[in-house]
Each structure stands twice: as structure tokens, then as C-alpha cells.
Design an enzyme around this catalytic site. Sequence first.
Site, PDB file in Angstrom:
ATOM      1  CE  LYS A  45       4.063   5.503  -0.139  1.00 53.67           C
ATOM      2  NZ  LYS A  45       2.667   5.773   0.537  1.00 53.67           N
ATOM      3  CB  SER A  88       3.929   3.714   4.108  1.00 57.24           C
ATOM      4  OG  SER A  88       2.980   4.418   3.096  1.00 57.24           O
ATOM      5  CB  SER A 109       1.053   6.356   4.348  1.00 58.78           C
ATOM      6  OG  SER A 109       1.092   5.414   4.863  1.00 58.78           O
TER       7      SER A 109
HETATM    8  N1  GLN Z   1       0.773   3.356   8.857  1.00 57.97           N
HETATM    9  C1  GLN Z   1      -0.628   3.051   8.154  1.00 57.97           C
HETATM   10  C2  GLN Z   1      -0.498   1.481   8.114  1.00 57.97           C
HETATM   11  O1  GLN Z   1       0.431   1.148   8.132  1.00 57.97           O
HETATM   12  C3  GLN Z   1      -0.975   3.741   7.147  1.00 57.97           C
HETATM   13  C4  GLN Z   1      -0.451   3.237   5.926  1.00 57.97           C
HETATM   14  C5  GLN Z   1      -0.843   3.987   4.652  1.00 57.97           C
HETATM   15  O2  GLN Z   1      -1.426   5.214   4.632  1.00 57.97           O
HETATM   16  N2  GLN Z   1      -0.337   3.703   3.546  1.00 57.97           N
HETATM   17  O3  GLN Z   1      -1.327   0.589   7.571  1.00 57.97           O
END
Ligand code: GLN
Length: 505
Positions: A81, A156, A180
Site C-alpha cells: 500500500k 482505504s 481499511s
Molecule cells: N474508513 C475509515 C476512515 O475513513 C478507516 C480508514 C482506515 O482504516 N485507514 O477513517
Amino acid sequence: MSADLVRLSAATLSQALARGDVSSVEVTRAHLDRIAAVDGDVHAYLHVSDEQALATAAGVDKARAAGEDLHPLAGVPIAVKDVVVTRGLPTTAGSKILEGWVPPYDATLVSRLKAAGLPILGKTNMDEFAMGSSTEHSAYGNTHNPWDLTRIPGGSGGGSAAAVGAYEAPLAIGTDTGGSIRQPAAVTGTVGVKPTYGSVSRYGLIALASSLDQAGPVTRTVLDAALLHELIGGHDPLDSTSLTDPVPDLVGAARLGAAGDLSGVRIGVVRELGGEGYQPGVLARFTESLELLQAAGAEVVEVSCPHFDYALAAYYLILPAEASSNLAKFDGMRFGLRVEPSEGPVTAERVMAATRGAGFGDEVKRRIILGTYALSAGYYDAYYGSAQKVRTLIQRDFAAAFAQVDVLVSPTAPTTAFRLGEKLDDPLAMYLNDVATIPVNLAGVPGISVPSGLSDDGLPVGFQVIAPARADDRLYRIGAALEAALEERWGGPLLEQAPELETNR
Ligand code: GLN
């Protein structure tokens, strides 16, 4: 041959490499060919590092030929990532503000991948600074779900999940601050693990919310996740929150689970993580999976974690607070983008404003504003302070639940993959994707998402298993048992039911 190589699991590739049936250069080239053939449509990668990957592969092949002792995953390629820093490879965190930045050092987990000889195929797309649930907040375009290219791959870390789901990598690294790794895994029919907080080094992860962030594996099988987790896990003196405990025997736990006997295991269904707001097909698959675990000998009870209802609200104060502080370093002076004001004096403050105005996207700005507000004098106790109290109550709910059961379970995400654009203008609808994953980060405990079948819309659903801190091995035991039972029913992995992607367009 090369088309088949990309379908093999990392564990199978590892055996084929060890036997000399195939070389790492062949395996790596097969994946690079697959990327060339399908990534124009999927857009899982922001950067493909062909040369570096093939050079690593050739080095591993040479070492193997010389009879050197190699890590079991040596020669198995991986995607990383783009929030994880990689020396010599561009790292953007999905943001314009880091466009063109090439880090001078490796994250600890990348050093471990390199030391073990895993060729790095490239860097995967993500929501900007890991804020989002659909990868649509990337400054570099959407990633598409391999099951249906008109739909989101989760976020994400949608790039890592789509790369693994589209056979563009057998293994990937994700990061999980609120879901994410697990939510993208759920909506792409892959496996994703958020390890115990502090068990995988955060050194070299571009921080979103430091008290929540964890890196972990994204794979197609539970055993592959265990192999990768053991490699990246363990103490790191460069991370002040790194646990000193040894990594539990995760591979052993996955093998034990795959044997299928769960007698003596107590599983708690979290009452608050289900019901209203969850798609009926998601709940139906969840119930079926529970029945399979019961048939394997596990005892299933319902438990209540009443404060989970406030987890999302607490998270959206704690995360923006920490993020606003972590993102303060992007000031136009130190990293990446620098924009000078179009007119007037070029002062530090005005350069900072112009750079941050041009370099950050809307979601990032929204959270910086929220976080700065929540931390400001006079509001700190009302917002940030209250959220931290709720966090403690959530941790106590987990402690009480784990006094009764070995693991907790829930659907990973309330719905299957939605259409690109569907929730982009509705931040709250986007945030709700993580209702079931966020409590896990707030408590620092580990969680896994395992494919549990297709909903009525023909799209994949994930089953979440949560264990107490430091008991990550339980995720693998239960996860592998469920995977084995489901694959027996399906006659193979769920991903085999995905439509073929068109190649070479
Ligand atoms: N979707 C969650 C957020 O927007 C989780 C993001 C993540 O785990 N990096 O914060």
C-alpha cells in the site's frame, strides 16, 4: 503456465519455488504480465516496480541455486500500500501533496520483506492518507472492484485488495486504522487481517491516527495471511509502541483450524454488530457461517457490547484529532509539493496555506478542520476528552466479552460493494461502512475478515473474527476452520466464482 502461476496461493508458490518447479523470476514476470493485462481496468497500482522486482527475484533464484537457507516466502512477490515508505520507490499516500516524493528509507516491514527476498511488485492505490472506505478519495483516480468494475473495491486500501482479488499479486500489505484492511477484503472476496496494536511495526507508515494504525496482510487464503503476518510481525526498537512479545504461532493455528475441529471453542456473536442497517444478504451469509462453525464443534452464544453503538462517533473525534496533528508536517517546506501564493509576499505561512490548499483533497481538509476544532482550547474536554472516555468503555465491553468467550464475530461490513460515486457526496454514509470494524481499532485488539459467500446481488460478503490483544492466533484458527468448511461447500475458493476480467485492452 504463466497465467496459472498467478492463481496459486503464496503457500503453494512457496512450495513450488522450494522444489525448483518454477523460478522466482518466472513467478514475478507472470504477475507483472497480469498487471499489464488487467490493471488498465482495475487500477490497483499507482506505481509498478518491474525492474526492482525482477532484480530481487533473480537474486533469490541465485541464492537458492547456491543452496542458501531461504525464508519460506522468498521469491513470492508482494504489493505494498502506498502509505508505507519504500526507499527508492515513489510513496504518495494517495495524495497530491506527496506527488514525486521518493523516500530515503524503508519502513521496518518493508526491510523485513526485502530481507526475506519478496519481490515488491509496486505500490497500491488508496484513499488519500487512508481516509475513506472506497478508494475514491485517492488523488490518482479510482480503483475498480474486480467482481464488478463499476463498483468500489472498499477503502482505504482498495488497491491492495483489488490487486490480490484480480490475481495481480498473491500477497499485499494494507494498513487498518478503522477497517481499511478488513472492509476492502470483505467487498473483494479476499482475506484481510488487522493485527494486535503494536504487534507490527508502525515505523515508516505515514501516520493517519497513531493510536489506531496497524499494518497487516491482504491475501487470498488464511494460511497465506499467517505466513505474511509472521514475517512482518514482532518487536521493533524503532517504534515506541511496539510490543516486545514474540509473534504467536499463526501458521500452526491456521493449520490446526483447517483440520476443522473447533470443539471447546466459545464464539460470541456481538448483538450490536448486526440487524438494522445490515443488508439482508450479508446477514444471511453471516448466519450460515455461524452454523458451519457450530457444526465444527464451536459453542456459539450471544454477547452484548453496549458501548459499540458510540464507537463511530468516538472514532470521528479521535481520528481527526490525531490526523490533524500528524498532517501538520506537510507544510510545503519538508516533503513533496510546494506551492507559492500567486500574488503577494512569499512568507512561510502563505506558502503553507497555498501548498495545503492545493495539495490536500476535500476529505482530508474536512478531517483536519474537525480535528483542529475538537482539540481547541475550550472544546477539548467536551469532544476529544469525552471520546477518549467512550474509548475506555468500549475497551471494557471487549474485556467483559472476552471473559465469556474466546473470540467475537460479526459481519465485516454492513453492505457489499456499492457503485462508484454512490456515497461520494455523503460523508456520513461513507463512514457507516466501518461500524463493525472501528471498535476493534479503538480497543487495539486483532481482527480478520474471511470471505463468507455472495449476497443476493452476487457480490462478496466478509465474516469478521475478533480476538483479545496478543491472541492473533485465534483469528487464524477460527478463520481457517471457516474457510475450509465454506470451500468444501463451494467446491473451491470464493474468488473462483468471480467473472473473468478482460485482458490486454
Ligand atoms: N474508513 C475509515 C476512515 O475513513 C478507516 C480508514 C482506515 O482504516 N485507514 O477513517
